[in-house]
Enzyme design. Sequence first.
Site, PDB file in Angstrom:
ATOM      1  CG  ASP A 468      -1.514   1.155   1.480  1.00  0.00           C
ATOM      2  OD1 ASP A 468      -2.109   1.516   0.530  1.00  0.00           O
ATOM      3  OD2 ASP A 468      -2.161   1.603   2.297  1.00  0.00           O
ATOM      4  CG  ASP A 667      -1.969   1.686   7.157  1.00  0.00           C
ATOM      5  OD1 ASP A 667      -1.774   2.066   6.230  1.00  0.00           O
ATOM      6  OD2 ASP A 667      -1.014   3.021   7.617  1.00  0.00           O
ATOM      7  CG  ASP A 671      -4.189  -1.708   3.405  1.00  0.00           C
ATOM      8  OD1 ASP A 671      -4.150  -1.040   2.112  1.00  0.00           O
ATOM      9  OD2 ASP A 671      -3.560  -0.474   3.846  1.00  0.00           O
TER      10      ASP A 671
END
Length: 779
Positions: A468, A667, A671
């Site tokens: 990410d 995080d 996700d």
Amino acid sequence: MSQHDSHAPTSSATPTEQPRDPVCGMFVDGPLFALHGDVRYHFCSERCRQKFLDEPERYLQSEGSAGGHPPASTAAPGVPRVQYTCPMHPEIVRDGPGTCPICGMALEPLQPSMEDDENPELADFKRRFWVTLPLTVIVLALAMFGHLWDGMQATTRTWVELVLTAPVVLWAGWPFFVRGVASLRTGNLNMWTLIGTGVGAAFGYSVAATVAPGWFPASFQEHGRVGVYFEAAAVIVSLTLLGQLLELKARSQTSAAIKALLRLAPKTARRINADGSEEDIALTHVHVGDRLRVRPGESVPTDGEVVQGASSVDESMLTGEPMPVSKSVGDRVIGATQNASGSLVIVADKVGADTVLSQIVQLVANAQRSRAPMQRMADTVSFWFVLAVLGISLSTLLVWGFFGPEPSWVFGVLNAVAVLIIACPCALGLATPMSIMVATGRAASVGVLFRDAEAIENLRKIDTLIVDKTGTLTEGRPRYRDTAALTGFAPREVLRLAASLDQGSEHPLAAAIVAEARERGMALSTPESFESASGIGVRGRVEGKALALGNGALMVEEGVDVSSLKTAAERLRAEGASVMFLAVDAEPAGLIAVADMIKESTPEAIEQLRADGLRLIMATGDGETTAQAVAKALGISEVHGEVRPQDKVELVAALKAQGRRVAMAGDGINDAPALALADVGIAMGTGTDVAMSSGQVTLVKGDLRGIVRARQISEATVANMKQNLGFAFLYNALGVPIAAGVLYPVFGLLLSPMIAALAMSLSSVSVVVNALRLRKERV
């Protein structure tokens, strides 16, 4: 609290309830006790009693204290502070010390304590070993050289050996028989099955030869008596005890990393009272909301937020990062980290089991007790191996008895016992748990937390890493950059409406918008409704208006045309900013740009991961232009922008369908689904609790270099497990045939049961010592 007469008549236990020592958790039935709060607590030893007298609140859930604060998190009265589990079978959990009903090994605390108290079984075995060792030495000397002593008749020597051996076998070796019988009763054949059978056979045969020598044929005679093997039984017991002492001592070192973390936590905290006075209180009396002073050189007592002062804090024991971190008003601090030269005042927001330190310790302890896939094979092999050994031992006895040279049955008994002793599967059972325990502790010391053993075993196989952007590649603390507004809306109004809506969001981009609005002194309205749009933005009503704030995907869902903002959006994205569009009553109003700086450690981490041969892919909810700008700066060629949580899941699934081994690093809440689906989910410790609970690996500091460290530990651990298993299999493959006597026809060599016992003990110790090498692994 004062010390009381240990023969007082009152009791806290009911007549049908056996009291339990609140310090060590053992059931006790003795005279030692102490009174606390009109309740009598019993103790197994004066040492436990004294520890309780010194710090009763550590072991009991008190109703209150002088300061009016009950302990924040301690054990309940009469309930043991810790539970115990088997290092080889973590599904076995007991309230007190004892032995595993499956393998017979001593149970260990689920979570080590700060104290370096000696393992109760280690103390017991040490006593048994040293008390009986002189008897074993005398019996061995009599067996080897007694026939040279003309002053003692052979039959007398036999009886002397019996008298000396009896306490060695029946007292020092009694735990072996208890565990051996338990293994037969439960059907869980293990090392104690073999040891108990082997020692019992040698001792029983020798007792029969001493008490009724007339039962045995003349071929059994040697040096004027029927051959006895008391020395074999005694030496096997002593060597097995010695092996257990070495093994238990070595195993205790596997929790060194956890104990090192626990020792960082201070026992007291300095609380600032409402009237401004300050007092030192026990850490267990700290509560959420308490204001605490952290003086220079002190450890931070608990997790909290700095409300006064500035300093730098050494977080190396939790994150593995050597450089101190600057802290000022508004920054969070972690309990047990070391304050440097400045003075801080913090407000406690997490205490007891909720602190970062406690959660790390619990994660490490759980991972240490989890079972690696490799262990399942070892468990299956061990059971059938014991059955096979029992069969080989019986066959050895019969083959030697019927077909061996005279005295054939004597050879048969000795070789059968040697087979039982040398084939102990303890080394096989310890091979992977010891490696896992040491590796998880080593990983924790450099800021990497494995949730279970499977993650350690699988991480080394990863060939593709999806990352990410926000909070993973970047700092995750975006700052407001710019606002653009369309006709009919002022930029200030766009910012105010967006900030009002974003008050209900925990996303870092939302926090940056709200912070900017408040810094400008804007009066924010309370949202009348709020809904998170699955990682692409938020919706809600503010001041009667329907608002939608998010990326282009959200605008498409809302049917809002933002083409008039495209030029401004692309310009900001090209500079690496994230752009969010604001729609008011389904009409475009403007955009807000927020920039998130790339972490200083990210370029180095990406370079190391690429050097490891990993295929790197960025997947972010940000626009394509922003994603490409960040990816270009980091040299990442595969980029997916404006992806929703389900898109990340589909990307992981597609890569896995191609046969790739996929890790996902992120995080945020958005996700979490992809983290759960990936072969290994890697969560940033600086991210959300949902992400961390979905990942199998947590990087405490949120530094991607931790993935490199984690992979190095994974590689070293699996190699260590393979070494241990290979040694255990090779040892048994060679040892059993030699013990059965295959070398005798060619070389005339037989393996004494005493040598077999020594080899068995050293094999287990060598496995543990090899696992401990992981503590020195460079990462």
